[in-house]
Design an enzyme around this catalytic site. Structure first.
Site: not given
Ligand code: NAP
Ligand code: MG
Length: 504
Positions: A209, A261-264, A266, A283, A317, A414
């Site tokens: 996606k 994508g974002s850590t959140e 993830g 990542e 990133c 970030e």
């Protein structure tokens, strides 16, 4: 000896005046005449989902718009995939995995990857323009980086497909099965290549996606995949919202999931698949330190700092978003940076001279503005060059903050925008301590004349990638990935392939 005027036959008026070369360069700046792109990006009005080798409408019949962030106009309608489409994509992938693809020798699989790479090269200009329109990044980046690097990833992994015995000598290498993949909007086409090329080289099938903001190049790549004759179901591409990404990741038929994508997000995904035994690559975000010592070649370092944080409007990133500069040269570096930023061109991403394009969306623009406000409120000193921003679209001037402390939000979080937080240090130990004082660990940069210092720093910095006297350089052969909250697993190189296979 030919003069500059001879090399510019498209400026006959200036040539006729016979002015010296230096004056002509100056003249070019002041008589600036934008040269917008004319290549046809071949954007259809509507894109369906790519499932089982065919373009199919979404089960719900729903579509959403993708827009050009540089002028806020609609580019195309994109199919919105839901649960039924995700199920159909996994069924198609399973059929391919159990059928022709699963049994195909590596040297045959390689041919498809080579074909995809070559077809992408054939349509490079068209893809660069379309990507720039969908994402807002300058055409010189999509033309010279995103598209050629995407092709390079398919070429590189094609080369591995028939040499898999060498990635783990003495072991038998087997595909994992179906991989579920979700990617972000900052390098839409390149992230497709990062995800698909190693998965296919290892003999897996994929359900992937793209991000809601930038689905266009993914569905254009589907055209190439179809033209390359890849067996139906090997790659399935579903445009849709984050919830569709959640369904792809949590699907029981996914042997592995790969997320960028974002850590959140993830963390949400990791929680949703905990205990299922799925393999994972994450990542995630970053807050890289770009560290400049007093013995560094300063002009070169300034170019690296600019490239580190203003490449792709800082929506990277691994962006060098924290500049750690040695106290003796701090004033000189900041002065040189200001000088350099004054001549960066912010504006129409399709103009070949543009250095800083549009921010990807209004939401992202507001997020970055929020961080700029926070920086000012917390007491850091803001500097932006004078520049006229386009009336429409989502633009920001390149932004510097001096007087930043470790506790400021702009130094810790970030931002994902063209904002540089500048912090000073006195000793090597202090530089290492400050650089590592973050929950992230994706990348770092070191600028110094001393080889021994480069070795020490690259050993002690907790970052997956450490660049020395350069920044934001990538190669398909070089593994990329993070420590700590920047994620785990690697993409690229032999290590990246190991994350897409099982050793038996
Ligand atoms: P994001 O909000 O995390 O979204 C990334 C992708 O995940 C998008 O396709 C998004 O769909 C989807 N998504 C959202 N919620 C989801 C959920 N609950 N389950 C599954 N998928 C979900 O990140 P972004 O704003 O697009 O990208 C910026 C971030 O990516 C930054 O933090 C950046 O550091 C990181 N990044 C990391 C790397 C790396 O290699 N480490 C590379 C590039 C970017 P929608 O688009 O529909 O929201
Ligand atoms: Mg868009």
């Amino acid at each position: 000896m030919p003069t500059l005027a001879d090399k510019k036959p498209n400026r006959p008026a200036q040539r006729a005046q016979g002015r010296p070369a230096a004056e002509l360069i100056f003249g070019d700046l002041w008589e600036y005449d934008p040269a917008p792109e004319t290549a046809d990006p071949k954007i259809k009005s509507r894109y369906d989902l790519f499932i089982g080798g065919k373009f199919v409408p979404p089960a719900s019949g729903k579509y959403f718009d993708t827009i050009n962030p540089a002028n806020e106009t609609k580019l195309a309608e994109m199919a919105l995939a839901g649960a039924d489409d995700v199920a159909a994509a996994y069924r198609a992938a399973q059929k391919a995995q159990d059928g022709a693809w699963g049994k195909m020798p590596g040297k045959e699989r390689a041919k498809y990857l080579y074909r995809i790479a070559r077809l992408l090269q054939d349509r490079a200009r068209e893809f660069a323009v379309a990507e720039t329109m969908d994402n807002g990044k300058p055409i010189k980046e999509t033309r010279d980086f995103d598209v050629p690097m995407a092709a390079a990833h398919f070429f590189y992994h094609a080369g591995w497909a028939d040499k898999l015995a060498y990635i783990a000598p003495g072991r038998r290498v087997a595909p994992l099965g179906i991989v579920g993949q979700v990617i972000p909007w900052n390098f839409p086409l390149l992230m497709m290549a990062w995800k698909l090329a190693p998965a296919l080289a290892m003999g897996n099938c994929a359900v992937i996606k793209p991000a809601t903001n930038t689905p266009l190049s993914a569905l254009k790549l589907a055209e190439i995949i179809q033209d390359a004759g890849l067996p139906p179901g090997v790659v399935n591409i579903l445009s849709g919202p984050g919830s569709t990404g959640g369904l792809i990741m949590a699907h029981p038929q996914a042997a592995k999931i790969a997320f960028t994508g974002s850590t959140e997000v993830g963390k949400v995904i990791m929680r949703s698949v905990a205990g299922t035994g799925k393999r994972m690559t994450m990542e995630l975000g970053g807050k890289a330190a770009n560290i400049v010592f007093d013995d560094a070649p300063l002009d070169q370092a300034v170019e690296g700092i600019v490239n580190g944080i203003f490449f792709n409007q800082g929506q990277v990133c691994c962006a060098g978003s924290r500049l750690l500069v040695h106290e003796p040269v701090a004033d000189a570096v900041v002065a040189k940076l200001r000088h350099r930023l004054k001549v960066l061109r912010v504006g129409d991403p399709l103009d070949k001279n543009t250095d800083v394009g549009a921010i990807v969306s209004r939401d992202q623009l507001e997020t970055v503005r929020g961080y700029i406000d926070a920086g000012v409120q917390e007491g850091a000193k803001l500097w932006q060059p004078p520049c006229r921003l386009p009336a429409k679209g989502f633009f920001l001037p390149p932004t510097l903050f001096t007087g930043v402390t470790q506790s400021h939000r702009i130094a810790r979080e970030e931002i994902f925008g063209p904002v540089l937080a500048i912090i000073t240090f006195r000793t090597v130990e202090e530089a290492i301590e400050k650089a590592n004082n973050t929950e992230y660990g994706l990348s770092a940069g070191v600028w110094t004349d001393k080889g021994s210092r480069i070795l020490k720093m690259s050993t002690e910095l907790k970052a997956g990638v450490v660049w020395a006297n350069t920044f934001n350089k990538f190669d398909p052969a070089s593994p990329f990935g993070g420590y700590k909250e920047s994620g785990f697993g690697r993409e690229g190189g032999r290590q990246g392939l190991l994350d897409y296979c099982k050793l038996v």
